[in-house]
Write a protein that holds these residues in place. Structure first.
Motif: not given
Ligand SMILES: C[S@@+](CC[C@H](N)C(=O)[O-])C[C@H]1O[C@@H](n2cnc3c(N)ncnc32)[C@H](O)[C@@H]1O
Length: 193
Positions: A22, A25, A52, A94, A135, A160-161, A163
Protein backbone atom coordinates in the motif's frame (compact mmCIF):
# COMPACT_ATOMS: atom_id res chain seq x y z
CA UNK A 1 12.66 10.06 -4.20
CA UNK A 2 10.34 12.98 -3.52
CA UNK A 3 12.42 15.39 -5.66
CA UNK A 4 12.65 12.87 -8.49
CA UNK A 5 8.87 12.54 -8.69
CA UNK A 6 8.28 16.27 -8.38
CA UNK A 7 10.91 16.95 -11.05
CA UNK A 8 9.05 14.61 -13.41
CA UNK A 9 6.04 16.89 -13.10
CA UNK A 10 7.93 19.71 -14.77
CA UNK A 11 8.30 17.74 -18.03
CA UNK A 12 5.29 15.36 -17.94
CA UNK A 13 1.55 15.98 -17.72
CA UNK A 14 0.84 12.73 -15.95
CA UNK A 15 3.22 11.08 -13.49
CA UNK A 16 2.61 7.76 -11.74
CA UNK A 17 4.71 6.95 -8.65
CA UNK A 18 4.52 3.20 -8.08
CA UNK A 19 5.45 1.61 -4.74
CA UNK A 20 5.07 -1.92 -3.44
CA UNK A 21 2.31 -2.83 -0.99
CA UNK A 22 0.00 0.00 0.00
CA UNK A 23 1.67 3.25 -1.09
CA UNK A 24 0.45 5.09 1.99
CA UNK A 25 1.25 2.51 4.67
CA UNK A 26 4.61 3.02 6.40
CA UNK A 27 5.80 5.20 3.52
CA UNK A 28 6.87 8.82 3.89
CA UNK A 29 7.68 9.88 0.28
CA UNK A 30 4.23 9.06 -1.12
CA UNK A 31 2.35 11.27 1.35
CA UNK A 32 4.94 14.03 1.03
CA UNK A 33 4.93 13.97 -2.79
CA UNK A 34 1.16 14.34 -2.81
CA UNK A 35 1.28 17.18 -0.29
CA UNK A 36 3.93 19.10 -2.25
CA UNK A 37 2.36 18.40 -5.66
CA UNK A 38 -0.99 19.78 -4.44
CA UNK A 39 0.78 22.79 -2.97
CA UNK A 40 2.28 23.42 -6.40
CA UNK A 41 -1.21 23.35 -7.94
CA UNK A 42 -1.22 19.82 -9.40
CA UNK A 43 -3.97 17.25 -9.02
CA UNK A 44 -2.59 14.37 -6.97
CA UNK A 45 -4.25 11.22 -5.75
CA UNK A 46 -3.20 8.06 -3.90
CA UNK A 47 -4.71 4.73 -4.87
CA UNK A 48 -4.71 1.90 -2.28
CA UNK A 49 -2.73 -1.30 -2.64
CA UNK A 50 -2.38 -4.55 -0.70
CA UNK A 51 -0.11 -3.95 2.30
CA UNK A 52 2.11 -6.46 4.09
CA UNK A 53 -0.46 -6.48 6.89
CA UNK A 54 -3.22 -7.45 4.45
CA UNK A 55 -1.07 -10.38 3.30
CA UNK A 56 -0.40 -11.25 6.95
CA UNK A 57 -4.11 -11.44 7.77
CA UNK A 58 -4.57 -13.83 4.84
CA UNK A 59 -1.46 -15.99 5.39
CA UNK A 60 -1.71 -16.32 9.18
CA UNK A 61 -5.50 -16.33 9.31
CA UNK A 62 -6.06 -13.44 11.69
CA UNK A 63 -9.27 -11.43 11.58
CA UNK A 64 -8.64 -8.20 13.50
CA UNK A 65 -12.37 -7.97 14.20
CA UNK A 66 -12.21 -10.91 16.62
CA UNK A 67 -9.73 -9.84 19.29
CA UNK A 68 -8.58 -6.47 18.00
CA UNK A 69 -5.22 -5.56 16.61
CA UNK A 70 -2.75 -2.80 17.33
CA UNK A 71 -0.16 -1.81 14.75
CA UNK A 72 3.04 0.16 15.35
CA UNK A 73 6.36 0.85 13.74
CA UNK A 74 8.88 -0.95 16.02
CA UNK A 75 11.22 1.97 16.74
CA UNK A 76 8.28 4.33 17.28
CA UNK A 77 6.74 1.72 19.61
CA UNK A 78 9.83 1.76 21.83
CA UNK A 79 10.69 5.46 21.57
CA UNK A 80 7.25 6.73 22.51
CA UNK A 81 6.30 3.95 24.94
CA UNK A 82 3.18 3.22 22.89
CA UNK A 83 0.24 1.90 24.85
CA UNK A 84 -1.20 -1.40 23.65
CA UNK A 85 -3.54 -4.11 24.87
CA UNK A 86 -2.10 -7.62 25.46
CA UNK A 87 -5.62 -9.02 24.99
CA UNK A 88 -5.35 -8.06 21.30
CA UNK A 89 -2.85 -8.82 18.55
CA UNK A 90 0.18 -6.54 18.44
CA UNK A 91 1.83 -6.09 15.05
CA UNK A 92 5.25 -4.45 14.86
CA UNK A 93 6.58 -3.27 11.50
CA UNK A 94 10.23 -2.70 10.66
CA UNK A 95 11.29 -4.95 13.53
CA UNK A 96 14.47 -5.85 11.63
CA UNK A 97 15.78 -2.28 11.70
CA UNK A 98 14.99 -1.00 15.16
CA UNK A 99 16.76 2.30 15.82
CA UNK A 100 18.45 2.23 12.42
CA UNK A 101 17.98 5.53 10.63
CA UNK A 102 20.09 4.62 7.60
CA UNK A 103 19.10 3.01 4.31
CA UNK A 104 21.04 -0.12 3.38
CA UNK A 105 20.58 -2.28 0.31
CA UNK A 106 22.66 -5.17 1.66
CA UNK A 107 20.64 -5.87 4.82
CA UNK A 108 20.60 -4.58 8.36
CA UNK A 109 22.23 -5.66 11.62
CA UNK A 110 19.66 -6.16 14.33
CA UNK A 111 21.41 -5.14 17.55
CA UNK A 112 18.39 -3.41 19.05
CA UNK A 113 16.06 -6.36 19.45
CA UNK A 114 17.01 -6.81 23.12
CA UNK A 115 15.33 -3.53 24.22
CA UNK A 116 12.19 -4.75 22.43
CA UNK A 117 12.34 -8.09 24.28
CA UNK A 118 12.70 -6.17 27.57
CA UNK A 119 9.74 -3.95 26.72
CA UNK A 120 7.50 -6.84 25.66
CA UNK A 121 8.48 -8.95 28.68
CA UNK A 122 6.66 -6.43 30.87
CA UNK A 123 3.39 -7.62 29.32
CA UNK A 124 4.12 -11.12 28.00
CA UNK A 125 5.77 -14.21 29.49
CA UNK A 126 9.25 -14.97 28.12
CA UNK A 127 7.97 -18.21 26.58
CA UNK A 128 5.18 -16.36 24.73
CA UNK A 129 4.96 -17.55 21.14
CA UNK A 130 5.59 -14.82 18.54
CA UNK A 131 5.52 -14.98 14.76
CA UNK A 132 8.12 -13.51 12.41
CA UNK A 133 6.23 -12.95 9.19
CA UNK A 134 7.46 -12.27 5.67
CA UNK A 135 4.90 -12.31 2.87
CA UNK A 136 6.14 -14.13 -0.18
CA UNK A 137 7.65 -11.84 -2.78
CA UNK A 138 7.13 -14.42 -5.52
CA UNK A 139 3.86 -16.05 -6.53
CA UNK A 140 5.44 -19.52 -6.46
CA UNK A 141 7.00 -19.23 -2.97
CA UNK A 142 5.49 -19.71 0.46
CA UNK A 143 5.49 -16.91 3.04
CA UNK A 144 7.82 -17.03 6.04
CA UNK A 145 5.77 -17.79 9.17
CA UNK A 146 8.35 -18.59 11.84
CA UNK A 147 7.31 -19.14 15.43
CA UNK A 148 9.79 -18.00 18.08
CA UNK A 149 9.51 -17.47 21.83
CA UNK A 150 9.94 -13.96 23.17
CA UNK A 151 13.14 -14.98 24.98
CA UNK A 152 14.68 -16.21 21.71
CA UNK A 153 13.64 -13.28 19.54
CA UNK A 154 17.08 -11.64 19.65
CA UNK A 155 18.68 -14.72 18.08
CA UNK A 156 16.05 -15.03 15.33
CA UNK A 157 17.00 -13.81 11.85
CA UNK A 158 15.12 -10.59 11.19
CA UNK A 159 15.30 -8.80 7.85
CA UNK A 160 14.19 -5.49 6.36
CA UNK A 161 10.90 -7.15 5.34
CA UNK A 162 10.17 -8.90 8.66
CA UNK A 163 6.99 -8.00 10.51
CA UNK A 164 6.47 -9.26 14.05
CA UNK A 165 3.15 -10.64 15.24
CA UNK A 166 2.55 -10.84 18.99
CA UNK A 167 -0.59 -12.89 19.66
CA UNK A 168 -2.76 -12.02 22.67
CA UNK A 169 -1.52 -13.26 26.04
CA UNK A 170 -4.54 -12.37 28.14
CA UNK A 171 -8.15 -13.51 27.73
CA UNK A 172 -10.72 -10.79 26.99
CA UNK A 173 -13.57 -10.44 29.49
CA UNK A 174 -16.90 -8.82 28.63
CA UNK A 175 -17.84 -5.61 30.42
CA UNK A 176 -21.39 -6.60 31.42
CA UNK A 177 -22.35 -3.07 32.43
CA UNK A 178 -21.48 -1.93 28.93
CA UNK A 179 -23.35 -4.87 27.39
CA UNK A 180 -26.39 -3.77 29.41
CA UNK A 181 -25.96 -0.17 28.27
CA UNK A 182 -25.79 -1.36 24.66
CA UNK A 183 -28.97 -3.44 25.12
CA UNK A 184 -27.21 -6.72 24.28
CA UNK A 185 -26.69 -8.17 27.77
CA UNK A 186 -29.00 -11.17 27.19
CA UNK A 187 -27.41 -11.94 23.85
CA UNK A 188 -23.90 -11.73 25.33
CA UNK A 189 -24.87 -13.84 28.35
CA UNK A 190 -26.21 -16.57 26.02
CA UNK A 191 -23.11 -16.27 23.81
CA UNK A 192 -20.58 -16.78 26.62
CA UNK A 193 -22.52 -19.40 28.60
C1 LIG B 1 8.80 0.90 4.46
S1 LIG B 1 7.63 -0.28 5.03
C2 LIG B 1 6.70 -0.50 3.53
C3 LIG B 1 5.39 -1.21 3.71
C4 LIG B 1 4.57 -1.29 2.42
N1 LIG B 1 4.15 0.03 2.00
C5 LIG B 1 3.32 -2.15 2.58
O1 LIG B 1 2.21 -1.62 2.39
O2 LIG B 1 3.42 -3.33 2.89
C6 LIG B 1 8.65 -1.72 5.20
C7 LIG B 1 8.13 -2.65 6.28
O3 LIG B 1 6.94 -3.26 5.80
C8 LIG B 1 6.89 -4.61 6.22
N2 LIG B 1 7.02 -5.47 5.04
C9 LIG B 1 7.47 -5.12 3.82
N3 LIG B 1 7.49 -6.20 3.00
C10 LIG B 1 7.04 -7.23 3.74
C11 LIG B 1 6.83 -8.61 3.50
N4 LIG B 1 7.10 -9.15 2.31
N5 LIG B 1 6.36 -9.37 4.50
C12 LIG B 1 6.09 -8.86 5.71
N6 LIG B 1 6.27 -7.58 6.02
C13 LIG B 1 6.75 -6.78 5.04
C14 LIG B 1 8.08 -4.83 7.16
O4 LIG B 1 7.67 -4.56 8.49
C15 LIG B 1 9.05 -3.80 6.63
O5 LIG B 1 10.03 -3.47 7.59
Amino acid sequence: MICRVLDSLTTNDIVCFVLYGHPGVFVYPSHEVIRRAKLAGHDAQMLPGISAEDCLFADIGIDPARLGCCTFEATDFLLYGRVFDPRSYLILWQVGLIGDITFKLDGYDTPNVEPLVQRLSRSYPLDHDLIVYEASQYAVCAPRVDHVSLQNLASEKLTAISTLVVPPAVRSEVDMEMADLLGIKDFITRKIS
